[in-house]
Enzyme design. Sequence first.
Site, PDB file in Angstrom:
ATOM      1  N   SER A   1       0.838  -1.195   0.000  1.00 54.16           N
ATOM      2  CA  SER A   1       0.000   0.000   0.000  1.00 54.16           C
ATOM      3  C   SER A   1       0.875   1.247   0.000  1.00 54.16           C
ATOM      4  O   SER A   1       2.093   1.162   0.116  1.00 54.16           O
ATOM      5  CB  SER A   1      -0.899   0.003   1.234  1.00 54.16           C
ATOM      6  OG  SER A   1      -0.134   0.376   2.360  1.00 54.16           O
ATOM      7  N   LYS A   2       0.207   2.393  -0.102  1.00 56.36           N
ATOM      8  CA  LYS A   2       0.921   3.668  -0.173  1.00 56.36           C
ATOM      9  C   LYS A   2       1.904   3.867   0.981  1.00 56.36           C
ATOM     10  O   LYS A   2       2.906   4.547   0.835  1.00 56.36           O
ATOM     11  CB  LYS A   2      -0.085   4.812  -0.176  1.00 56.36           C
ATOM     12  CG  LYS A   2      -0.571   5.136  -1.568  1.00 56.36           C
ATOM     13  CD  LYS A   2      -1.391   6.402  -1.546  1.00 56.36           C
ATOM     14  CE  LYS A   2      -2.028   6.605  -2.910  1.00 56.36           C
ATOM     15  NZ  LYS A   2      -3.142   7.501  -2.902  1.00 56.36           N
ATOM     16  N   ARG A   3       1.574   3.278   2.115  1.00 54.95           N
ATOM     17  CA  ARG A   3       2.452   3.433   3.290  1.00 54.95           C
ATOM     18  C   ARG A   3       3.847   2.848   3.040  1.00 54.95           C
ATOM     19  O   ARG A   3       4.824   3.242   3.638  1.00 54.95           O
ATOM     20  CB  ARG A   3       1.838   2.739   4.512  1.00 54.95           C
ATOM     21  CG  ARG A   3       1.180   3.696   5.496  1.00 54.95           C
ATOM     22  CD  ARG A   3       0.453   2.921   6.544  1.00 54.95           C
ATOM     23  NE  ARG A   3      -0.635   2.155   5.932  1.00 54.95           N
ATOM     24  CZ  ARG A   3      -0.847   0.865   6.119  1.00 54.95           C
ATOM     25  NH1 ARG A   3      -0.063   0.169   6.898  1.00 54.95           N
ATOM     26  NH2 ARG A   3      -1.852   0.260   5.526  1.00 54.95           N
TER      27      ARG A   3
ATOM     28  N   GLY B   1       5.541   3.055   0.294  1.00 50.62           N
ATOM     29  CA  GLY B   1       6.273   3.756  -0.774  1.00 50.62           C
ATOM     30  C   GLY B   1       5.373   3.912  -1.981  1.00 50.62           C
ATOM     31  O   GLY B   1       4.148   3.856  -1.855  1.00 50.62           O
TER      32      GLY B   1
END
Length: 489
Positions: free
Chosen positions: A253-255, A257
């Site tokens: 997920s975006k967390r 990277g």
Amino acid sequence: MKNIRLRFAPSPTGFLHIGSLRTVLFTYAIVKKMEGKFILRIEDTDQKREVEGATEELIKSLEKFNINFDEGPHVGGDFGPYIQTQRLEIYNKHLKDLLAKGEAYHCFCTPERLGKMRADQAANKQAPRYDRACRDLSPEIVEAKIKTGEKFVIRQKMPLDGVVKVFDEIRGEIIYKAQDLDDHVLIKSDGVPTYQFASVVDDHEMEISHVTRAEEWIPSLPKNILLYQSFGWEPPKFIHYPAVLSKNGGKLSKRDGDVAVEDYLNKGYLVEAIINFCILLGWHPKDDNEILSMSEIIEKFDYKDIRPSGSIFDVEKLDYFNGYYIRQKSLDELAELCKPYLEENLAKTSDKKQQTKEYLKNVVRLEQERLKKLSEIGERTEYFFTDKLEYDAKLLVWKKSTPEQTKENFDQVYKVLEKIPDDSWTNNSIGDALMSHIQAVGGKNGDYLWPMRAALTGREASPGPFDVAEVLGKEKSLERIKEGLERLS
Ligand code: GLU
């Protein structure tokens, strides 16, 4: 045998996720290998999540990877429309059929009632599941409620007991207990179908032979298969691709990277490297040769070799592939690819010679071996374009040497370089001249070469001094060495 027809069915909710690109690549490889047709279908029934322009962006992103569709909203085809919200009539026709068969039912439960039901289930530690309050309403009651304008959804009638057996091409048979299946919603209160209904109808209508999708959709499989049975349709084959996981094991997920394909392209990851990296997320060629072009992938890909377990997205491996493909590029092409990342540097120099294609190529050549992403080129080569370098005079002094000694050595370097004729200013002749001087005076290489390199680049680390001097040219190199000398005074 059925015609081979596979589809990519994204929801237009924003950017193209790197995991979705992997889905597309796997599917594309299967299509090409089996000489089938590739269809793009836009699943936009969840209008709240739709992002304007997402479909166009997605098509553009995929074109960069040379992924083209045989049918889709942008190219047409015999099985359109290819956008789900334009297919509502088709869904309605099939819904009537399903209701007539008694395989689905109207549910008039209000959101408040459903909310309370779920809260009670949670309090009693029960799985959230519709309690089937409307499943057995008489046709008269249903009609009366519809007449008075009560809102309703349509639910799928799941079997009350027994088991549901489904088959995934990679995992084999999966068995579900009927009691674990929910009478889930097929048509929402606004008349728009959910994914579960629309995708089954579309896959059937579009004559899809293999449904390929991410592993997270496995729980939908029993619902889908039961729906095919209710309609009396032959189901396609189902292939669920393993999840793409972050290094700490969760879903990428975006967390963790970047997840958008465009972010990787903007950072200067090459299309070939991204394809090569993504295709190995859950699949591996039998001959273990991991460097693969698209045509080799198509030749070697067999969906039966896809691993069922999740695959870790390791950006260092992507860097490795990118470095490899950067090194394979011709200098001309690499310089062209690097150009956008050199714009800032080019804006810094007033020297026309430093703006020529030849100069750019020479600069890029020095970094080709080390470059992991194109975006690094700007920072790595800034000193080639700066009119005046900023650095601390201390940088010029090699290890145990002193400023006085360095100055003295510098002086000698300057004199040696000055004597090299303009037309033989190459790294070899620069090297030869300096090395024989150092040898003649019995000096240590570092005492001469370190200050020279530092003065030419203003940096602790860079390519070697002869290479840098060659690219900078005689005039600029002497100018920088003189400047270094002045800093020591
Ligand atoms: N619309 C679904 C998604 O975006 C597609 C799942 C499928 O391919 O059936 O994940």
